[in-house]
Design an enzyme around this catalytic site. Structure first.
Site, short mmCIF file in Angstrom:
data_model
loop_
_atom_site.label_atom_id
_atom_site.label_comp_id
_atom_site.label_asym_id
_atom_site.label_seq_id
_atom_site.Cartn_x
_atom_site.Cartn_y
_atom_site.Cartn_z
N SER A 70 0.80 -1.24 0.00
CA SER A 70 0.00 0.00 0.00
C SER A 70 0.83 1.28 0.00
O SER A 70 0.27 2.36 -0.21
CB SER A 70 -0.93 0.03 1.21
OG SER A 70 -2.05 -0.76 0.96
N LYS A 73 0.39 3.47 -2.94
CA LYS A 73 -0.82 4.29 -3.10
C LYS A 73 -0.50 5.79 -3.03
O LYS A 73 -1.22 6.61 -3.59
CB LYS A 73 -1.87 3.89 -2.06
CG LYS A 73 -2.37 2.46 -2.29
CD LYS A 73 -3.24 1.91 -1.17
CE LYS A 73 -3.61 0.46 -1.49
NZ LYS A 73 -4.37 -0.20 -0.41
N TYR A 195 -3.57 -3.12 -10.40
CA TYR A 195 -3.45 -2.87 -8.96
C TYR A 195 -2.53 -3.90 -8.29
O TYR A 195 -1.69 -3.55 -7.46
CB TYR A 195 -4.85 -2.87 -8.34
CG TYR A 195 -4.86 -2.75 -6.85
CD1 TYR A 195 -4.58 -1.53 -6.23
CD2 TYR A 195 -5.12 -3.85 -6.04
CE1 TYR A 195 -4.57 -1.43 -4.84
CE2 TYR A 195 -5.12 -3.75 -4.66
CZ TYR A 195 -4.84 -2.54 -4.07
OH TYR A 195 -4.83 -2.42 -2.70
N TYR A 246 -3.84 3.01 8.00
CA TYR A 246 -5.04 2.20 8.23
C TYR A 246 -5.93 2.88 9.28
O TYR A 246 -5.95 4.11 9.38
CB TYR A 246 -4.65 0.76 8.62
CG TYR A 246 -3.73 0.14 7.60
CD1 TYR A 246 -4.13 0.01 6.27
CD2 TYR A 246 -2.45 -0.29 7.93
CE1 TYR A 246 -3.29 -0.54 5.32
CE2 TYR A 246 -1.61 -0.85 6.98
CZ TYR A 246 -2.03 -0.96 5.67
OH TYR A 246 -1.20 -1.50 4.73
N VAL A 264 1.19 -3.60 4.00
CA VAL A 264 1.19 -4.89 4.72
C VAL A 264 2.48 -5.69 4.51
O VAL A 264 2.66 -6.72 5.16
CB VAL A 264 -0.03 -5.77 4.37
CG1 VAL A 264 -1.32 -5.13 4.86
CG2 VAL A 264 -0.09 -6.08 2.90
N1 GLU Z 1 -2.19 -5.40 -2.06
C1 GLU Z 1 -2.76 -5.31 -0.75
C2 GLU Z 1 -4.26 -5.46 -0.84
O1 GLU Z 1 -4.88 -4.86 -1.66
C3 GLU Z 1 -2.36 -4.00 -0.17
C4 GLU Z 1 -2.76 -3.94 1.20
C5 GLU Z 1 -1.93 -3.02 2.02
O2 GLU Z 1 -0.69 -2.98 1.96
O3 GLU Z 1 -2.59 -2.30 2.77
O4 GLU Z 1 -4.85 -6.18 -0.07
#
Ligand code: GLU
Length: 310
Positions: A70, A73, A195, A246, A264
């Site tokens: 993430s 992002k 993604y 988060y 994550v």
């Molecule tokens: N690729 C992970 C998902 O979409 C990213 C989650 C993350 O790092 O928060 O579940």
């Protein structure tokens, strides 16, 4: 005892933090919902600090590539915002969600408009819009990370991407649900492939501290060209502060006091605007999905240096 004047070199501080972390028991657990991540050793630890001129300091496993997840992002948000400006905010909000990153519940009440670009639903919208504008969202991201880090070897981890695709029902559900509100342009399978590739990019703390530099330089890229306006750079930092870790963003702001974004894979990037960028990695996560040692190390960093936005 806190060192309250800004340091001239970050190396001794990083070494002190690494020693403190080494002595700390309990590192959390690696993410297990993506099988390719579950095998990581939770005792791995690396941390890097980059100054706006590209000087980089590091400690521990700071040159070891890990799964960025993430953290990417932030970069897709910046790349899309640079292209479409405020029109993006008609399709994704900028409020903390207070829900887990992959939650579906708010989407129906809020007509398919995700709360923010850092929960999965919002990130899918951003990647979709970037893909429409560039024809290759993941490729655009990779090119940007390579250029900003100065590391041409950065690439996708195909095993992680495939592992995530094989367990991607929830992201598929989010994509299809938002498509039913006409908030996704591309076919959902095309978007998901983009993604998952995006999330699979492997990079080290050094790479990511350098690649985040544009947010410390108020929107200026490593080559001196401008990606974001000063105001947009402020906006991205603000969304990181309020939504980047988060449903623990409040606690992260309280402990660390910096814009940050976790993934994550156990990485966290953070920004001290005008001063430096950081990346820390340790794969053991807490129950909210943030790296246990990573948050502790950033907490130590702001305490020892006095460098925070507050
Ligand atoms: N690729 C992970 C998902 O979409 C990213 C989650 C993350 O790092 O928060 O579940």
């Amino acid at each position: 005892m806190a060192i309250m004047s800004a340091p001239t070199t970050f190396q001794p501080i990083l070494e002190r933090i690494a020693e403190d972390i080494e002595r700390t028991p309990g590192r959390g657990r690696p993410a297990d919902y993506i099988p390719a991540l579950a095998a990581c050793d939770p005792r791995r630890f690396g941390m890097a600090v980059a100054e706006p001129d590209g000087t980089v300091y590091g400690v521990g496993d700071w040159r070891e590539p890990f799964s960025t997840q993430s953290i990417t992002k932030v970069f897709t948000l910046a790349l899309d915002l640079a292209r479409e400006g405020d029109a993006l905010w008609e399709h994704v909000g900028r409020e903390p969600s207070g829900n887990p990153f992959n939650s579906l519940v708010q989407l129906e009440y809020e007509n398919g408009i995700p709360r923010n670009p850092f929960i999965n639903a919002g990130a899918l919208v951003v990647t979709d819009r970037l893909h429409t504008r560039t024809g290759d969202a993941a490729g655009e991201l990779l090119a940007f990370l390579r250029a900003e880090s100065g590391n041409p070897d950065l690439t996708y981890d195909e095993e992680v991407a495939a592992s995530e695709a094989a367990h991607g029902d929830r992201n598929a559900a989010l994509g299809h649900f938002m498509a039913s509100y006409s908030n996704i342009d591309n076919p959902v399978p095309v978007l998901l492939e983009q993604y998952f590739r995006q999330c699979s990019v492997a990079a080290s703390c050094a790479d990511l501290a350098l690649a985040t530099g544009f947010l410390a330089r108020h929107g200026i890229r490593a080559d001196g060209t401008r990606l974001l306006t000063r105001s947009q750079a402020k906006q991205v930092n603000a969304v990181m502060l309020t939504c980047g870790t988060y449903d623990a963003a409040g606690d992260f702001a309280y402990r660390v006091g910096l814009p940050g974004k976790s993934g994550v894979g156990g990485g966290i990037i953070a920004v001290v605007p005008g001063r430096c960028t950081l990346c820390v990695w340790s794969p053991g996560l807490d129950e909210r999905g943030n790296s246990v040692a990573g948050v502790a190390a950033l907490d130590r960093f702001t305490t020892l240096t006095g460098l925070s936005v507050f």
